[in-house]
Scaffold this active site. Structure first.
Site, PDB file in Angstrom:
ATOM      1  N   GLY A  12       0.822  -1.209   0.000  1.00  0.00           N
ATOM      2  CA  GLY A  12       0.000   0.000   0.000  1.00  0.00           C
ATOM      3  C   GLY A  12       0.849   1.248   0.000  1.00  0.00           C
ATOM      4  O   GLY A  12       2.068   1.182  -0.189  1.00  0.00           O
ATOM      5  N   ASN A  13       0.222   2.401   0.199  1.00  0.00           N
ATOM      6  CA  ASN A  13       0.979   3.648   0.288  1.00  0.00           C
ATOM      7  C   ASN A  13       0.341   4.546   1.343  1.00  0.00           C
ATOM      8  O   ASN A  13      -0.686   4.187   1.923  1.00  0.00           O
ATOM      9  CB  ASN A  13       1.053   4.328  -1.080  1.00  0.00           C
ATOM     10  CG  ASN A  13      -0.299   4.684  -1.613  1.00  0.00           C
ATOM     11  OD1 ASN A  13      -0.993   5.525  -1.056  1.00  0.00           O
ATOM     12  ND2 ASN A  13      -0.709   4.032  -2.697  1.00  0.00           N
ATOM     13  N   ARG A  14       0.961   5.680   1.596  1.00  0.00           N
ATOM     14  CA  ARG A  14       0.578   6.483   2.750  1.00  0.00           C
ATOM     15  C   ARG A  14      -0.465   7.548   2.435  1.00  0.00           C
ATOM     16  O   ARG A  14      -0.703   8.429   3.253  1.00  0.00           O
ATOM     17  CB  ARG A  14       1.833   7.137   3.343  1.00  0.00           C
ATOM     18  CG  ARG A  14       2.765   6.109   3.960  1.00  0.00           C
ATOM     19  CD  ARG A  14       4.125   6.709   4.281  1.00  0.00           C
ATOM     20  NE  ARG A  14       4.033   7.812   5.216  1.00  0.00           N
ATOM     21  CZ  ARG A  14       5.031   8.646   5.483  1.00  0.00           C
ATOM     22  NH1 ARG A  14       6.179   8.499   4.857  1.00  0.00           N
ATOM     23  NH2 ARG A  14       4.873   9.613   6.344  1.00  0.00           N
ATOM     24  N   SER A  15      -1.103   7.492   1.289  1.00  0.00           N
ATOM     25  CA  SER A  15      -2.116   8.504   0.982  1.00  0.00           C
ATOM     26  C   SER A  15      -3.283   8.406   1.972  1.00  0.00           C
ATOM     27  O   SER A  15      -3.829   7.325   2.185  1.00  0.00           O
ATOM     28  CB  SER A  15      -2.644   8.290  -0.442  1.00  0.00           C
ATOM     29  OG  SER A  15      -3.733   9.153  -0.653  1.00  0.00           O
ATOM     30  N   ALA A  41      -3.576   7.889  -5.128  1.00  0.00           N
ATOM     31  CA  ALA A  41      -2.188   7.409  -5.244  1.00  0.00           C
ATOM     32  C   ALA A  41      -2.265   5.958  -5.716  1.00  0.00           C
ATOM     33  O   ALA A  41      -2.713   5.072  -4.976  1.00  0.00           O
ATOM     34  CB  ALA A  41      -1.495   7.506  -3.899  1.00  0.00           C
TER      35      ALA A  41
END
Ligand code: CTP
Length: 431
Positions: A220-223, A292
Site C-alpha cells: 500500500g501507500n501512505r495517501s 495514489a
C-alpha cells in the site's frame, strides 16, 4: 448520530453485524430494522445485543410508540446493508408492508443502500431501473464490489467491506449536513456555495490503492485520501454531480461539507480503480485523478497466508522473493481513450519531492507532458510533508501554457477550491 441500519435477506447480512459494531464503537446510536427474511441469516438476538435496542420486523410491535413513523422521522441516517433486489424494488415502488419499508418512506435524512446480490440480479434491467429511480429521488446507492459471490460465482454483487461502507456513510452524511456546509462556505473564500459547477458531472478518485499479496497482506501507500475527499466535497458544494471513487478510505471521510450528493464507489486495487474509472468516465465532464495508484502489483496472489519456513534446527532465515508486475497507468489511459474528444477534462496529481534533476515544478512539467492531461496539480511531498496532514502546497500546471498557479501552504479544502477554479477556466462558458 441516530442511525437506522436496515438489513434485508441476503447472505451478506452477517457483514452488517460488523458495520453495526463500527457505528456503535464510534458512539452512534443504532436501531436495527431487519426484514423477516434477514432473520433467516442472522437472528434478532444478535441485532438486539449488538445495538442495545429491541428489534422488530413488523409494524405491530410497540404500536403505542408508532415505530413505523417514528424510527424513520428520528433518524439522521438510514443505511440498508445488504439491500437485496427485492428490497430495492419495494423501496423504488414505495411499498410499506413491513417496518423497514415503512421507515424508508418516512425518513427525511440521507438514505444509503448497499446492494448485494448475484451478478445477474444486479445487472437485470429491472434492478438497474429501481436503482436509477432511487438515485433520482436523492438516495445514495453504493456500487457493489466485484469478487467471489456465494457458491462458485464471481462478478459485481458483493457487499463492500464494512469499513468501506462506514466511510461511505460518513461521506454521505457530511455531504448532506447544512452545518458542515455552512462551515465550508464561511471558512473558505473560494469554497462558497455559489453553484458555479451546477450541471457539471465530475469523477474524483481519492485514497491509495492496495495490492493484495495474500488474504491478510497488501502493498500500500501512505495517501490519507483527505485531498481527494476535499475535492469531492468542494465540487458538490459548488453544485457539481460528484462520483467519488474511494480507494481504501476510512477515517479520511468527513471534514468540510458540500451542497450536493456524492456517489461513493469503494475500490481496493489499481485494477479495481481502473475498472471503476473506465465505467464512470464515459458520463462525466471532468476526471480528477487524485488517488495514489500503485505502479506495481505482486505478480501472483497467494490464496492462503504466506508462512515462514522452519528448518528442523531452527536455522532457516530465508524470505520469499515477491515478483512484481507493472500496473496500468490509468491517467495516461484516460487521455488515450479520450482521443480527439473535448471531454472529459482530465486532471492529474503528482506527488513530487524535487531532486538533483529538477525542482518540483520542473519535474511536474515533464510529468504533465508525459501523461498528456489538461492540468497537473503538483503536490510538494517529503517524509513529513502532506501525507495525512491538513495543509498542503501545490502548483497548478496547465497543458495550454497558462502560467503556473501556486497555492499554499493552505488547507486541503482551500487547495480543492483553487483546483476547481483552475478547472473552471478550462470548461467552456456554456457547459
Ligand atoms: N496514476 C495513474 N496510474 C498509475 C500511476 C499514477 O493513473 N499507475 C496517476 C495518479 O492518480 C496521478 C498521476 O498519475 O494523478 C501521477 O501519479 P504519480 O505517482 O506522481 O506518477 P507516476 O506516473 O507514478 O510517476 P513516477 O512514479 O515516475 O513519479
Amino acid at each position: 448520530m441516530r442511525v437506522v441500519l436496515g438489513v434485508s435477506g441476503g447472505i451478506a447480512a452477517y457483514k452488517a453485524a460488523s458495520l453495526l459494531r463500527r457505528f456503535t464503537e464510534s458512539g452512534h446510536d443504532v436501531t436495527v430494522v431487519p426484514t423477516e427474511a434477514a432473520l433467516q441469516f442472522v437472528g434478532a438476538p444478535t441485532w438486539a445485543a449488538l445495538s442495545g435496542h429491541p428489534v422488530a420486523t413488523d409494524v405491530w410491535t410497540a404500536v403505542d410508540r408508532v415505530p413505523h413513523v417514528r424510527i424513520g422521522q428520528d433518524a439522521d441516517l438510514v443505511v440498508v446493508a445488504p439491500a437485496t433486489a427485492d428490497l430495492l424494488a419495494k423501496a423504488a415502488t414505495g411499498q410499506a408492508g413491513d417496518l423497514l419499508t415503512a421507515t424508508l418512506l418516512t425518513a427525511r435524512c440521507p438514505v444509503v443502500f448497499a446492494p448485494a446480490m448475484h451478478t445477474e440480479m444486479w445487472l437485470h434491467p429491472a434492478t438497474q431501473a429501481n436503482v436509477a429511480t432511487l438515485r433520482s429521488r436523492g438516495a445514495h446507492v453504493i456500487e457493489p464490489s466485484s469478487g467471489r459471490l456465494t457458491g462458485a460465482d464471481t462478478g459485481p454483487g458483493r457487499l463492500p467491506e464494512p469499513e468501506d461502507l462506514y466511510a461511505a456513510c460518513l461521506a454521505v452524511v457530511a455531504a448532506a449536513d447544512p452545518a458542515v456546509r455552512a462551515e465550508a462556505a464561511g471558512d473558505d473564500p473560494h469554497g462558497d456555495v455559489r453553484g458555479d459547477l451546477r450541471g457539471v458531472r465530475v469523477l474524483v478518485t481519492a485514497g491509495g490503492t492496495r495490492e493484495a499479496l495474500d488474504p491478510v497482506r497488501y502493498l500500500g501507500n501512505r495517501s490519507s485520501g483527505k485531498q481527494g475527499v476535499a475535492l469531492a466535497q468542494v465540487a458538490a458544494a459548488r453544485g457539481a454531480e460528484v462520483t467519488l471513487v474511494a480507494c481504501n478510505l476510512s477515517a479520511a471521510v468527513g471534514g468540510s461539507g458540500s451542497g450536493g450528493a456524492i456517489r461513493v464507489v469503494p475500490v481496493e486495487s489499481a485494477l479495481d480503480l481502473q475498472a471503476a474509472v473506465t465505467t464512470a468516465c464515459a458520463d462525466v465532464d471532468v476526471v480528477v485523478m487524485c488517488a495514489a495508484v500503485a505502479d506495481f502489483r505482486p505478480k501472483h496472489y497467494v490464496e492462503t497466508k504466506i508462512k515462514k519456513t522452519h528448518a528442523a534446527d531452527g536455522s532457516d532465515d530465508s524470505a520469499p522473493v515477491i515478483e512484481l508486475v507493472r500496473n496500468p497507468d490509468i491517467l495516461a489511459g484516460l487521455v488515450v481513450g479520450r482521443g480527439a474528444a473535448a471531454r472529459p477534462i482530465i486532471v492529474g496529481f503528482a506527488a513530487e519531492t524535487g531532486d538533483e534533476t529538477g525542482s518540483v515544478v520542473e519535474l511536474a512539467r515533464v510529468k504533465l507532458a508525459r501523461k498528456g492531461c489538461d492540468l497537473l496539480v503538483a503536490n510538494e511531498v517529503g517524509a513529513t510533508k502532506t501525507f495525512g496532514e491538513d495543509t498542503n502546497t501545490v502548483h497548478l500546471l496547465f497543458a495550454d501554457g497558462r502560467p503556473v498557479v501556486t497555492v499554499g501552504p493552505a488547507t486541503k479544502s482551500d487547495v480543492a477550491a483553487a483546483v476547481w477554479d483552475g478547472i473552471q477556466v478550462l470548461l467552456p462558458a456554456a457547459h
